[in-house]
Write an enzyme that holds these catalytic residues in place. Structure first.
Site, PDB file in Angstrom:
ATOM      1  N   ASP A  82       0.813  -1.213   0.000  1.00 51.95           N
ATOM      2  CA  ASP A  82       0.000   0.000   0.000  1.00 51.95           C
ATOM      3  C   ASP A  82       0.848   1.265   0.000  1.00 51.95           C
ATOM      4  O   ASP A  82       0.711   2.137  -0.864  1.00 51.95           O
ATOM      5  CB  ASP A  82      -0.931   0.017   1.224  1.00 51.95           C
ATOM      6  CG  ASP A  82      -1.947  -1.118   1.191  1.00 51.95           C
ATOM      7  OD1 ASP A  82      -2.387  -1.481   0.097  1.00 51.95           O
ATOM      8  OD2 ASP A  82      -2.295  -1.639   2.265  1.00 51.95           O
ATOM      9  N   ARG A 133      -0.487   0.636  16.576  1.00 46.79           N
ATOM     10  CA  ARG A 133      -0.888   1.827  15.843  1.00 46.79           C
ATOM     11  C   ARG A 133      -0.805   3.125  16.668  1.00 46.79           C
ATOM     12  O   ARG A 133      -0.340   4.146  16.147  1.00 46.79           O
ATOM     13  CB  ARG A 133      -2.306   1.654  15.277  1.00 46.79           C
ATOM     14  CG  ARG A 133      -2.415   0.542  14.244  1.00 46.79           C
ATOM     15  CD  ARG A 133      -1.396   0.715  13.134  1.00 46.79           C
ATOM     16  NE  ARG A 133      -1.466  -0.326  12.131  1.00 46.79           N
ATOM     17  CZ  ARG A 133      -0.460  -1.117  11.782  1.00 46.79           C
ATOM     18  NH1 ARG A 133       0.712  -0.984  12.389  1.00 46.79           N
ATOM     19  NH2 ARG A 133      -0.595  -2.021  10.847  1.00 46.79           N
ATOM     20  N   ASP A 158      -7.479  -0.199  10.997  1.00 45.79           N
ATOM     21  CA  ASP A 158      -6.301   0.643  11.170  1.00 45.79           C
ATOM     22  C   ASP A 158      -6.522   2.084  10.746  1.00 45.79           C
ATOM     23  O   ASP A 158      -5.911   3.003  11.289  1.00 45.79           O
ATOM     24  CB  ASP A 158      -5.111   0.050  10.400  1.00 45.79           C
ATOM     25  CG  ASP A 158      -4.441  -1.081  11.161  1.00 45.79           C
ATOM     26  OD1 ASP A 158      -4.803  -1.277  12.334  1.00 45.79           O
ATOM     27  OD2 ASP A 158      -3.577  -1.746  10.588  1.00 45.79           O
ATOM     28  N   SER A 214      -1.932 -10.527   3.129  1.00 46.94           N
ATOM     29  CA  SER A 214      -1.803  -9.255   3.815  1.00 46.94           C
ATOM     30  C   SER A 214      -1.277  -9.549   5.212  1.00 46.94           C
ATOM     31  O   SER A 214      -1.912 -10.262   5.984  1.00 46.94           O
ATOM     32  CB  SER A 214      -3.161  -8.551   3.896  1.00 46.94           C
ATOM     33  OG  SER A 214      -3.058  -7.357   4.631  1.00 46.94           O
TER      34      SER A 214
END
Length: 409
Positions: A18, A98, A127, A179
């Site tokens: 990404d 995160r 996320d 992923s």
């Protein structure tokens, strides 16, 4: 947000699929702004190799690689281990990572005078919310760019095509395009054959598991591990005092070798859908288990039971991107208070994916063998239980007599 006014963008950069294509995409779609890549090192090891070179090569002006591993463990992970916070069996590996990463990104964006912060989270995942709420906590007025909510790319297959067309180097291909999210605490796997919950994960396929082996591939001989806790935080393993990073790495090795910490679940995402994930958390699973065993002798009944309710709520807050909130802060304060006497030693037997309690002790233990014994004792008068039962059962007796009087069933 006027795209032409965006002159400098700080990008949350992992070097994965990404974020790798986001750099040229921003250049094409936001009037060629300066891109500053920021990567938070939370223990993803080899994923950081060549990251700065790759970011510069694909169009970034500079790349920060911030070592957040110690902070990640001590300020985010360990307090939740103390709490026993678990979300639907998931040990919150990505959710933990995160907040510290987004916090540092916001700090750098302010220091760099950035016009916007960009992230590569999809519009389907948790996320995006975790990053953006953390950014709002430290840079509340900063515009946020989320390409997955803007571009015409619809799939990871199209992302790969875009990368190939723009000469962006990738470490994946169409056949191995799981992923994944990795840090010192865990590794997650999503996508491909895992999207169908009917498919068994390919645990024994070479390269699938990265932090350990499947239970059937683990040794036939058990491994014993002893953990020492001080106020709910593990400070030593097998008699050796260790810092947070060394400790988790050591437990990852032991747990991985014995097939510990594998989880295959369909979880309820924050955005409303169910999603199937396979997780590896070898060292983390050991820490959660050992801490729970120690609390069984150190916490009184009412505190332990209420704390379990609080742990459930904390897990939901962490999973649902609400780390930097008053309620999370208050719960963590409560948890810290409960840990004053959670000091002692736990031994676990690791065997083919299992963690078996092999002994626990604490100077603050509430377990009294003289009271609990089935043998003769001098400290517990069993006749006292009759009066207790009569009083405890009085509401039941009154209710039963009322039903009989009124012919109620």
């Amino acid at each position: 947000m006027n795209k032409n006014e965006i002159k400098k963008v700080v990008l949350a950069y992992s070097g994965g699929l990404d974020t790798s294509i986001i750099i040229p995409w921003l250049k094409e779609n936001y009037n060629n702004p300066e891109i500053i890549a920021v990567s938070g090192n939370v223990g993803q090891a080899s994923e950081l190799e060549g990251l700065e070179e790759k970011a510069i090569k694909t169009g970034a002006s500079k790349c920060y690689i911030e070592d957040l591993t110690e902070e990640f463990l001590t300020d985010y992970v360990f307090p939740c281990v103390q709490a026993g916070a678990v979300y639907e069996e998931y040990l919150l590996g990505t959710a933990f990572a995160r907040p510290p990463i987004a916090k540092r990104i916001a700090e750098i964006a302010i220091a760099e005078g950035a016009d916007a912060i960009c992230h590569g989270c999809t519009g389907k995942g948790n996320d995006q919310v975790r990053f953006e709420l953390a950014i709002k906590a430290f840079a509340p007025d900063m515009p946020i760019i989320a390409p997955w909510r803007e571009w015409d790319i619809k799939s990871r297959e199209e992302e790969i095509e875009y990368a190939e067309a723009h000469n962006v180097p990738l470490k994946i291909n169409r056949e191995t395009n799981y992923s994944k999210d990795k840090n010192i605490w865990h590794l997650s796997h999503e996508g491909l054959d895992l999207e169908d919950p009917a498919n068994e994960p390919q645990y024994n396929k070479e390269g699938f598991l990265e932090m350990g082996v499947s239970p059937e591939m683990a040794p036939d001989k058990p491994t014993y591990v002893s953990l020492h806790f001080e106020k709910g935080v593990c400070t030593a393993v097998d008699g050796k005092e260790m810092g947070a990073v060394e400790l988790v790495e050591y437990l990852n090795k032991l747990g991985g070798e014995n097939g510990i910490g594998l989880l295959d679940i369909v979880e309820n995402r924050l955005v409303g859908m169910k999603c199937r994930g396979v997780y590896e958390t070898p060292g983390g699973a050991i820490l959660y288990k050992a801490h729970s065993v120690l609390e069984s002798i150190c916490l009184d009944k009412e505190t332990a039971h209420y704390k379990a309710l609080v742990a459930q709520k904390l897990a939901e807050l962490v999973y649902n991107a609400q780390w930097f909130t008053p309620l999370t802060e208050a719960i963590l304060s409560f948890v810290k208070t409960t840990q004053k006497t959670v000091t002692g030693d736990v031994t676990l037997k690791l065997y083919k994916g299992n963690m078996i309690n092999a002994g626990v002790s604490s100077p603050y233990s509430l377990y009294d063998p003289e009271i609990a014994t089935f043998d003769e004792d001098d400290v517990y008068d069993q006749k006292d239980s009759q009066g207790f039962i009569n009083l405890y059962g009085l509401p039941t007796k009154v209710y039963a007599k009322m039903k009989a009087k009124n012919n109620l069933k």
